[in-house]
Scaffold this motif. Sequence first.
Motif, mmCIF file in Angstrom:
data_model
loop_
_atom_site.group_PDB
_atom_site.id
_atom_site.type_symbol
_atom_site.label_atom_id
_atom_site.label_comp_id
_atom_site.label_asym_id
_atom_site.label_seq_id
_atom_site.Cartn_x
_atom_site.Cartn_y
_atom_site.Cartn_z
ATOM 1 N N TRP A 1 1.032 -1.171 0.012
ATOM 2 C CA TRP A 1 0.150 -0.153 0.093
ATOM 3 C C TRP A 1 0.956 1.284 0.139
ATOM 4 O O TRP A 1 2.061 1.082 0.448
ATOM 5 C CB TRP A 1 -1.006 0.087 1.361
ATOM 6 N N ILE A 2 0.305 2.232 -0.273
ATOM 7 C CA ILE A 2 1.200 3.633 -0.389
ATOM 8 C C ILE A 2 0.104 4.616 0.088
ATOM 9 O O ILE A 2 -1.074 4.644 -0.314
ATOM 10 C CB ILE A 2 1.725 3.909 -1.795
ATOM 11 N N ALA A 3 0.561 5.620 0.981
ATOM 12 C CA ALA A 3 -0.334 6.825 1.278
ATOM 13 C C ALA A 3 0.439 7.911 0.862
ATOM 14 O O ALA A 3 1.517 7.996 1.097
ATOM 15 C CB ALA A 3 -0.441 6.670 2.823
ATOM 16 N N PHE A 4 -0.271 9.136 0.494
ATOM 17 C CA PHE A 4 0.259 10.252 0.088
ATOM 18 C C PHE A 4 -0.385 11.371 1.205
ATOM 19 O O PHE A 4 -1.463 11.261 0.998
ATOM 20 C CB PHE A 4 -0.162 10.753 -1.170
ATOM 21 N N MET A 5 0.490 11.890 2.268
ATOM 22 C CA MET A 5 -0.007 12.524 3.348
ATOM 23 C C MET A 5 0.357 14.137 3.189
ATOM 24 O O MET A 5 1.381 14.327 3.154
ATOM 25 C CB MET A 5 0.849 11.845 4.590
ATOM 26 N N GLY A 6 -0.652 14.915 2.814
ATOM 27 C CA GLY A 6 -0.504 16.142 2.900
ATOM 28 C C GLY A 6 -0.296 16.854 4.363
ATOM 29 O O GLY A 6 -1.052 16.417 5.218
ATOM 30 N N LEU A 7 0.596 17.617 4.432
ATOM 31 C CA LEU A 7 0.942 18.175 5.683
ATOM 32 C C LEU A 7 0.819 19.792 5.751
ATOM 33 O O LEU A 7 1.076 20.464 4.890
ATOM 34 C CB LEU A 7 2.289 17.869 6.095
ATOM 35 N N MET A 8 0.268 20.102 7.073
ATOM 36 C CA MET A 8 0.389 21.439 7.240
ATOM 37 C C MET A 8 1.030 21.774 8.637
ATOM 38 O O MET A 8 0.624 21.127 9.602
ATOM 39 C CB MET A 8 -1.179 21.975 7.419
ATOM 40 N N ASP A 9 1.863 22.554 8.595
ATOM 41 C CA ASP A 9 2.920 22.707 9.841
ATOM 42 C C ASP A 9 3.588 21.505 10.292
ATOM 43 O O ASP A 9 3.698 21.243 11.504
ATOM 44 C CB ASP A 9 2.145 23.348 11.120
ATOM 45 N N GLY A 10 3.973 20.368 9.237
ATOM 46 C CA GLY A 10 4.407 19.311 9.469
ATOM 47 C C GLY A 10 3.511 18.127 10.301
ATOM 48 O O GLY A 10 3.866 17.035 10.722
ATOM 49 N N LYS A 11 1.987 18.499 10.405
ATOM 50 C CA LYS A 11 1.196 17.731 10.787
ATOM 51 C C LYS A 11 0.157 17.098 9.714
ATOM 52 O O LYS A 11 -0.259 17.901 8.839
ATOM 53 C CB LYS A 11 0.229 18.205 11.862
ATOM 54 N N PRO A 12 -0.509 16.124 9.541
ATOM 55 C CA PRO A 12 -1.330 15.409 8.581
ATOM 56 C C PRO A 12 -2.487 16.476 8.552
ATOM 57 O O PRO A 12 -3.237 16.810 9.493
ATOM 58 C CB PRO A 12 -1.695 14.070 9.174
ATOM 59 N N TYR A 13 -2.582 16.822 7.323
ATOM 60 C CA TYR A 13 -3.922 17.476 6.866
ATOM 61 C C TYR A 13 -4.621 16.839 5.970
ATOM 62 O O TYR A 13 -6.006 17.145 6.121
ATOM 63 C CB TYR A 13 -3.070 19.039 6.317
ATOM 64 N N GLU A 14 -4.517 15.901 5.121
ATOM 65 C CA GLU A 14 -5.162 15.346 4.296
ATOM 66 C C GLU A 14 -4.366 13.710 3.893
ATOM 67 O O GLU A 14 -3.171 13.875 3.949
ATOM 68 C CB GLU A 14 -5.580 15.858 2.759
ATOM 69 N N ILE A 15 -5.433 12.876 3.284
ATOM 70 C CA ILE A 15 -4.555 11.472 2.909
ATOM 71 C C ILE A 15 -5.213 10.829 1.747
ATOM 72 O O ILE A 15 -6.470 11.068 1.469
ATOM 73 C CB ILE A 15 -4.673 10.627 4.211
ATOM 74 N N PHE A 16 -4.132 10.629 0.819
ATOM 75 C CA PHE A 16 -4.737 9.863 -0.256
ATOM 76 C C PHE A 16 -4.161 8.439 -0.301
ATOM 77 O O PHE A 16 -2.914 8.361 -0.060
ATOM 78 C CB PHE A 16 -4.397 10.520 -1.546
ATOM 79 N N THR A 17 -4.758 7.270 -0.179
ATOM 80 C CA THR A 17 -4.208 6.094 -0.245
ATOM 81 C C THR A 17 -4.711 4.766 -0.725
ATOM 82 O O THR A 17 -6.066 4.951 -1.100
ATOM 83 C CB THR A 17 -3.921 5.613 1.333
ATOM 84 N N GLY A 18 -4.297 3.796 -1.006
ATOM 85 C CA GLY A 18 -4.669 2.844 -1.600
ATOM 86 C C GLY A 18 -3.572 1.736 -2.019
ATOM 87 O O GLY A 18 -2.452 1.824 -1.623
ATOM 88 N N LEU A 19 -4.177 0.531 -2.670
ATOM 89 C CA LEU A 19 -3.017 -0.162 -3.080
ATOM 90 C C LEU A 19 -2.051 0.408 -4.085
ATOM 91 O O LEU A 19 -2.132 1.155 -5.027
ATOM 92 C CB LEU A 19 -3.705 -1.692 -3.898
ATOM 93 N N SER A 20 -0.628 -0.159 -3.840
ATOM 94 C CA SER A 20 0.368 0.561 -4.703
ATOM 95 C C SER A 20 0.583 -0.560 -5.774
ATOM 96 O O SER A 20 1.013 -1.453 -5.395
ATOM 97 C CB SER A 20 1.663 0.627 -3.966
ATOM 98 N N ASP A 21 0.182 -0.199 -7.060
ATOM 99 C CA ASP A 21 -0.102 -1.263 -8.006
ATOM 100 C C ASP A 21 0.280 -0.535 -9.199
ATOM 101 O O ASP A 21 -0.488 0.405 -9.722
ATOM 102 C CB ASP A 21 -1.185 -2.045 -8.159
ATOM 103 N N ASP A 22 1.029 -1.066 -10.303
ATOM 104 C CA ASP A 22 1.391 -0.377 -11.383
ATOM 105 C C ASP A 22 0.163 -0.321 -12.343
ATOM 106 O O ASP A 22 -0.140 0.846 -13.050
ATOM 107 C CB ASP A 22 2.527 -1.210 -12.124
ATOM 108 N N GLU A 23 -0.826 -1.228 -12.099
ATOM 109 C CA GLU A 23 -2.102 -1.162 -12.820
ATOM 110 C C GLU A 23 -2.864 0.053 -12.573
ATOM 111 O O GLU A 23 -3.819 0.560 -13.446
ATOM 112 C CB GLU A 23 -2.717 -2.368 -12.619
ATOM 113 N N ASP A 24 -2.646 0.436 -11.341
ATOM 114 C CA ASP A 24 -3.560 1.660 -10.765
ATOM 115 C C ASP A 24 -2.667 2.879 -11.077
ATOM 116 O O ASP A 24 -3.296 4.176 -10.934
ATOM 117 C CB ASP A 24 -3.690 1.769 -9.257
ATOM 118 N N GLY A 25 -1.729 2.898 -11.885
ATOM 119 C CA GLY A 25 -1.141 4.218 -12.277
ATOM 120 C C GLY A 25 0.108 4.651 -11.373
ATOM 121 O O GLY A 25 0.368 5.997 -11.925
ATOM 122 N N ILE A 26 0.323 4.325 -9.977
ATOM 123 C CA ILE A 26 1.109 4.904 -9.244
ATOM 124 C C ILE A 26 2.698 4.138 -9.543
ATOM 125 O O ILE A 26 3.041 3.554 -9.002
ATOM 126 C CB ILE A 26 0.774 4.408 -7.724
#
Length: 851
Positions: A692-717
Amino acid sequence: MAYNEVSVKAPVGKKIYSQEEAVKASFEYFKGDDLAARVWVNKYALKDSFGNIFELTPDDMHKRLAKEIARIEKRYPNPLTEEEIYKVLKGFKYIVPQGGPMTGIGNNYQVASLSNCFVVGNDGDSDSYGGIMKIDQEQVQLMKRRGGVGHDLSHIRPKGSPVKNSALTSTGIVPFMERYSNSTREVAQDGRRGALMLSVSVKHPDSESFIDAKLEQGKVTGANVSVKIKDDFMEAIEAGKPYVQQYPIDSDKPTYKKEIDAGALWEKIVKNAWKSAEPGILFWDTIINESVPDCYADLGYRTVSTNPCGEIPLCPYDSCRLLAINLYSYVEEPFTTQAKFNFNLFKEHIHYAQRIMDDIIDLELEKIDAILEKVNSDPEAEDIKFTELNLWESIKKKANEGRRTGIGITAEGDMLAALGLRYGSENAIDFSEEIHKTITLEAYRSSVYMAKERGSFKIYDSKREEKNPLINRIKDADPELYEKMTEFGRRNIALLTIAPTGTTSLMTQTTSGIEPVFMPVYKRRRKVNPNDKDVRVDFVDEVGDHWEEYTVFHHKFKTWMEINGYKTNREYSQEDLDGMVKKSPYYKATSNDVDWLAKVRMQGRVQKWVDHSISVTINLPADVSQELVGDLYFQAWKNGCKGVTVYRDGSRSGVLLSNDSKEKKKAGSFPTKRPEKLEADVVRFQNNKEKWIAFMGLMDGKPYEIFTGLSDDEDGILLPRSITKGYIIKSWDGEESSRYDFQYINKRGYKTTIEGLSHKFNPVFWNYAKLISGTLRHGMPIHKVVELVTSLQLDNETINSWKAGVARALKKYIPDGTLAEDAKCGECGSDEVVYQEGCLTCLSCGSSKCG
C-alpha cells in the motif's frame, strides 16, 4: 509460533497454571504490587511456545535458576551449592540476573540466547554492499532471539564517493541508517520490536547528516543513535579551531578530507539533543583508553560500538549477559539514625555474583550449541543458512575466549536515601564511589580466584594490560590483588557495567540502576465514565474525556513513611504530601531535582571503577537553554565519563504526573480553506502480502489530508521507491471540478507530476479518505483520528485492510508520549501505554508493540 522457537508440548505430569492463577499468586508474593506481578508473569515465568505457564511465583523461577547454576558449579572445584545460590537469588533481595538469563536459564521450551547485548561488524571495515547486507541480516538474526544489537557506520564511505558499480557514487550513511532501522522495526520479539544502536565517528564526513537523520519525521525510528566524539574534536571546540574530517577515519593516507567548523557541528549536536534527547554522546578516546579488552585489540577485541543503551562497549561478535546487585538490601536499619551499610556481606555476595556470571557463560555456550543445532537441522539450503551459522560460531568463539561478564547494580538512589545521604551531595558521591570501588576490587578478586581454579580467559597477558588505567587503579588500591592477577591471570576479560534496570527495579521495588528516584510521590490517571456510580472526576482533557487521578508512593518512600509513623493507606492533601517529602531523604533528590553538574561528577567518579560503561540520563527541566546542555557535555568529557545522554522535560512526554498542577496546552485547529500547494510525505506499508501507499498532505508538519490505496502499477502509481517527499497540488479540470496532483523532483532535478490522486485509487477509498481528511483539517488530535478509523465497522475485507493501513500511516505522526486511551499493556497490564515513534509503548515495563 515465533520463527526462532522450537515448540515442545508440556511433559506428562508437569503442572500448568492459568494466567489468573499465576498473577494472583505473584500478587501475594509481591505483597499487593499488581504491576510487579504482571511483569513477572508476562516476561519471566517459564512458558512454552503455546503460552502454557509452568511457574506460579518468582520463587519457582529462583529455584529453576539455582538448580541450573549449581549444575555448572559442579564442573569446577569448591562448587557453590544449589541452596547457597538460591539464598542470594530468593526474593530479588541480593542478586538479580537480568532479562535473558532470568527468562532463558533452564528453559528447554525455546531456543534462544541468554545474552542481553551484542555488537556486530565487518572484519576489515568492509563497506561493500555485500558487507552492509551481511550486517543487516546478522542484526535481524540476533534480534529474533531477543538480543539488543549495536553496530558502527563509520566504515561506510561518505556520500558522493566514487564506487565501481552502476551507481557511480556512494549514497552515504543515511540510507543505510534507514535500512537498519526498518529491519529493526520488522522484527517481532513477543510483541516488542528489536533494539538497535547506530553509531558514527564525528571524524566521518557524513556525521552531520547522521546527526540530523532522526529529526526528519518518520525516519530512523527503529534505532538509538550516538556520535563517537574524539578528544581532538573537543579540543578544537575549546580552541575555536576548525576540524578535519576524513575517510577512512583512522587512515594515515585518507582518500577524502574536508575541513569543517567544529563549533558549528557541536552546536548542531547540542541543539538536536536539547530538542529530542538524541544523539547520545560517546567519548570514544576515553572508552578506548580505559578499555581492558582493547589491550587485545589486535586479537579481535577492538571496541567498535555499544549495545542500545550504551552501557556495554563491545568488539564485533562479542556479547554480554547482565546481572544486578540490589544495593538497598545491604543497608541495615534503613531510614533511621542507626542506618549502616553491611560491607562484609556485600563483599561476600560480589564473589557469589561473579561466580554466577561466569557460570552463566557456560549456560550461554550450551544455548548457542542448541541454536547451531537447530539452524543446521532447518530445511533451508546451506547458502541461506550460511550467514546465521557463521554469526553464532563467531559469537561462540568470543564468549568462550574472553568470557565477558556484566555485573551491575540497582537501587543506588534508595540505598543513599536509606543511609540518610542526599543523592548528588558530596558525601553521597563519596559513598557511591566507595561502593563501586568495592565492587571492582572484589569482582576482580573473584575472577582471579576462578582463574586459579578454572583457568584464565584464553588470551590473558599481564604485559598487555600494564598501561591500562583501570588495571593500574586496581594495582594502587590493592597491590596484593594485582600480584595474584599477574600470577594466576583472570577468568574474565572484562567484568562490570551499570545498566538500566527497568523491569528488574519493578521486581526489586527499588530505584533503577544508578539513577535517583523519579518521584517519591506521583499521580497516575485512569479514564472513567462520569455516569458511573461513585466515580470521582479529577480532570477533563481537551476532547472531553474524564479522568480520575490517584496518588502512588514509591515503594521505599512508603518504607520511610511507615518507619516515621505515617499511614500509607489513607488520602493526603497536596500540602501534606509536600510536607512529608520535605522531611524525607528523598527531598531535593529526585531525577529532576538533582544538581546536573553534581550528577555528571558522580558519573565520572563512578566510571573510574567500571570497566565497561554506565547507562545514565541527566534530566533537565523544559526551560533550560541549549548552552546548558553543551556545558554539561563538556563537563562530562572533562570528568572522565564514557558517554552521556540528556533528557529535557517535554522533549518526550508521558502520563506520569508531578503533583504540581500545570495547565494543559489545548490542541489548535488548521485553516479549513485548503492551500493550493501542500508539502507531502509518501508512506509505504504492507498489509499481509499487499503493498500500500499513502500520500500524506502536511500543514505545519502535521497530517492535513490523505490519499491512499494499493500500490500497483495497474493503478497508475509509478513512483520510484526513493521518493519520500513531494507536494500535493490542488488544480482544476473545469469551473467546478477539482483534482489533486502529486509533484516531486526526480533524480535529474526535473519536476514530475502524478495527476489526479483522487482518481487513482478505489472510489470507496476516496470517499473514506475525504471523511478522514475532514477530521484532520478541523484539528482532531491524530490519535483520536486513528481511533475513529479503526472503529469503522466495515464488512468488505479489502476495505478493512485499507482501514488498517491508514491507521498505520497516521500513527507515524502521533506525537511521542500521547496516551493511548483505553489501552492496556499486553505484558504487564498497565494502563500507562503511550505512542512512541508510531508504536504503543508501556511506560511501566517498557514493552512495545508496533503495527
